[in-house]
Write an enzyme that holds these catalytic residues in place. Structure first.
Site, PDB file in Angstrom:
ATOM      1  N   CYS A  82     -15.578   3.750  30.129  1.00  0.00           N
ATOM      2  CA  CYS A  82     -16.229   2.859  31.101  1.00  0.00           C
ATOM      3  C   CYS A  82     -15.979   3.293  32.540  1.00  0.00           C
ATOM      4  O   CYS A  82     -16.592   2.747  33.464  1.00  0.00           O
ATOM      5  CB  CYS A  82     -15.773   1.418  30.889  1.00  0.00           C
ATOM      6  SG  CYS A  82     -16.171   0.806  29.251  1.00  0.00           S
ATOM      7  N   LYS A 327     -19.532  -8.638  34.615  1.00  0.00           N
ATOM      8  CA  LYS A 327     -19.789  -9.839  33.824  1.00  0.00           C
ATOM      9  C   LYS A 327     -21.234 -10.306  33.947  1.00  0.00           C
ATOM     10  O   LYS A 327     -21.841 -10.698  32.953  1.00  0.00           O
ATOM     11  CB  LYS A 327     -18.832 -10.966  34.263  1.00  0.00           C
ATOM     12  CG  LYS A 327     -19.129 -12.319  33.632  1.00  0.00           C
ATOM     13  CD  LYS A 327     -18.919 -12.288  32.121  1.00  0.00           C
ATOM     14  CE  LYS A 327     -19.586 -13.453  31.415  1.00  0.00           C
ATOM     15  NZ  LYS A 327     -21.021 -13.210  31.170  1.00  0.00           N
ATOM     16  N   HIS A 331     -23.250  -4.340  32.342  1.00  0.00           N
ATOM     17  CA  HIS A 331     -22.308  -3.234  32.152  1.00  0.00           C
ATOM     18  C   HIS A 331     -22.912  -2.121  31.287  1.00  0.00           C
ATOM     19  O   HIS A 331     -22.474  -1.891  30.164  1.00  0.00           O
ATOM     20  CB  HIS A 331     -21.025  -3.795  31.522  1.00  0.00           C
ATOM     21  CG  HIS A 331     -19.906  -2.809  31.384  1.00  0.00           C
ATOM     22  ND1 HIS A 331     -19.767  -1.688  32.170  1.00  0.00           N
ATOM     23  CD2 HIS A 331     -18.848  -2.793  30.523  1.00  0.00           C
ATOM     24  CE1 HIS A 331     -18.686  -1.024  31.798  1.00  0.00           C
ATOM     25  NE2 HIS A 331     -18.114  -1.664  30.806  1.00  0.00           N
TER      26      HIS A 331
END
Lengths: 384, 88
Positions: A82, A327, A331
């Protein structure tokens, strides 16, 4: 040889979300069109975590270069789970800083919703220590739940404090036209949403998203030639921690974030108190609290209370994730770190949809895995 | 441990890795999902917490004592072994 100053010359993002009707190629083109940048990069760094799994496409540097319509410039893919976007942006930063590039494009993308939710979850779990954790059933929600449980046990963090991160970020995303979710939620809704991995509930978790972002980095002469409102990157640092959560001596903080943050503050010469905006990695609500504590903005165990009391809202002491964060903005893994830089570029050039008034400095924090990799950049607005 | 019917790869892993049964330990952190309880177990070695499924009928607590139980993680070849943890 003297090192170059490095500037963000332009930035753009596609809309994030469940973009079933658009290909990865289309999302990259959309991000490029939204950047409005007309210069010609001499190199391209591409960020994508798992395009082989998600869209059956490897050789991603060449793929993205063609999608973006760039000529036969060198292209390179960077992967760090990520944190792929953050690390790719840092590679681009170092390329300009070292004079390898005059104008370097950094593009990040991920097309995650073409495969089912279970397949996506398994693909993401490959970024954990798969032999020791993922293979035995650990997923990222469960790993971050273990972190949350430890934080709750050690500091008395409450479910309401965790939920307040999500509520704030959803509120911020209402003003972000590129966000995946533009819907306000309440603490009660977060607390009553289905449990994913106790104590984390569905609304504590960032979504699986499709999306792309692009930034253009250049040296001082390129900034003067191509941009009316360049934003300087004063420091761009990377830190590491163990891949396995089980190899840590402390579950309530990431050494990677602490290391990268400390170096970034030192190299930039900007003290914590002078940071106007933070875009940090809130893949789960507990992750934002950890980031704010590991970066030193709040004492250990205090960031939850600060968030619940409004200190990290756009009008608070330290606006955190005005974009909506992972959030609510979404993402799409490979795009995330690049989109954080893009959002801070918009903030510091006064063009964000959720503008923080008078913002002159920003800190960008991107995490890979359960904190095995972290990048921290400090940016400053104003002409070179 | 019986690796007689498994692949050479699983047999090697079973002999070399899980041949060393970890000692009993304490729950350092835990979570509950649709698959049940799982957690990180502190077996008293600095910087080494072991992830695994926790076998418990009720909600465990941090600090609960647990002991390892060998289990098959994957039944499809190559068969893979791991440990679950049982409340003492």
């Amino acid at each position: 040889m003297a090192e170059n100053r490095v500037f963000v010359l332009g930035a753009g993002s596609s809309k994030f979300g469940e973009r079933w009707d658009f290909s990865a190629e289309s999302l990259l083109k959309e991000a490029l069109a939204n950047s409005g940048f007309s210069g010609a990069p001499d190199s391209l760094i591409v960020s994508s975590m798992a395009s082989g799994e998600f869209i059956s496409q490897e050789h991603v540097g060449a793929f993205a270069r063609n999608a973006l319509g760039f000529p036969e410039i060198p292209s390179l893919r960077v992967e760090a789970a990520c944190a792929s976007g953050g690390v790719a942006s840092r590679v681009g930063y170092l390329s300009v800083k070292s004079s390898e590039s005059r104008v370097c494009a950094v593009a990040g993308f991920e097309k995650m919703t073409d495969i089912g939710a279970d397949s996506a979850e398994r693909t993401l779990s490959l970024a954990s220590d798969f032999e020791n954790e993922g293979r035995l059933g650990a997923t990222f929600p469960s790993l971050y739940a273990l972190i949350a449980r430890a934080h709750i046990s050690k500091f008395g963090t409450t479910d309401e404090e965790l939920a307040s991160v999500s509520v704030k970020n959803h509120r911020n995303a209402m003003k972000n036209p590129f966000a995946h979710f533009r819907k306000e939620i309440t603490i009660e809704e977060v607390l009553s949403s289905p449990v994913v991995a106790d104590p984390l509930k569905v609304l504590d978790c960032a979504p699986v998203s499709d999306g792309a972002s692009i930034i253009f980095l250049g040296n001082e002469s390129a900034a003067k030639e191509f941009s009316e409102s360049p934003v300087e990157i004063l420091a761009f640092e990377q830190g590491s921690d163990t891949l396995s959560l089980g190899k840590r001596t402390d579950l309530t903080g990431f050494r990677s974030t602490k290391t990268a943050g400390k170096r970034a503050f030192e190299r930039s010469g900007i003290p914590k108190g002078k940071i106007d905006i933070v875009e940090c990695h809130d893949c789960f609500t507990i992750a934002e609290l950890l980031a704010l504590e590991d970066l030193g903005f709040f004492g250990k165990g205090l960031s939850g209370r600060a968030t619940l009391s409004g200190d990290t809202s756009v009008s608070g002491l330290l606006p955190v994730n005005p974009s909506g964060g992972l959030k609510a903005k979404g993402h799409p893994v490979g795009a995330t770190g690049v989109s954080q830089i893009a959002e801070c570029f918009r903030q510091l050039s006064g063009t964000s949809g959720n503008q923080v008034n008078g913002a002159k400095t920003a800190l960008v924090h991107n995490v890979g895995g359960a904190g095995a990799t972290a990048t921290v950049a400090i940016m400053k607005g104003g002409a070179p | 441990m019986c690796a007689r019917n498994s692949s050479p790869k699983a047999f090697r892993r079973a002999k070399t890795e899980f041949g060393r049964i970890p000692p009993s330990g304490k729950i350092a952190s835990f979570t509950e999902s649709k698959e049940g309880f799982s957690g990180l177990i502190d077996v008293g070695r600095a910087g080494e917490l072991i992830f695994g499924k926790i076998l418990s009928s009720g909600k465990p607590s941090i600090g609960d004592k647990v002991r390892p139980v060998l289990r098959i993680v994957s039944k499809s070849p190559p068969i893979e072994y791991g440990f679950s943890w049982e409340i003492e």
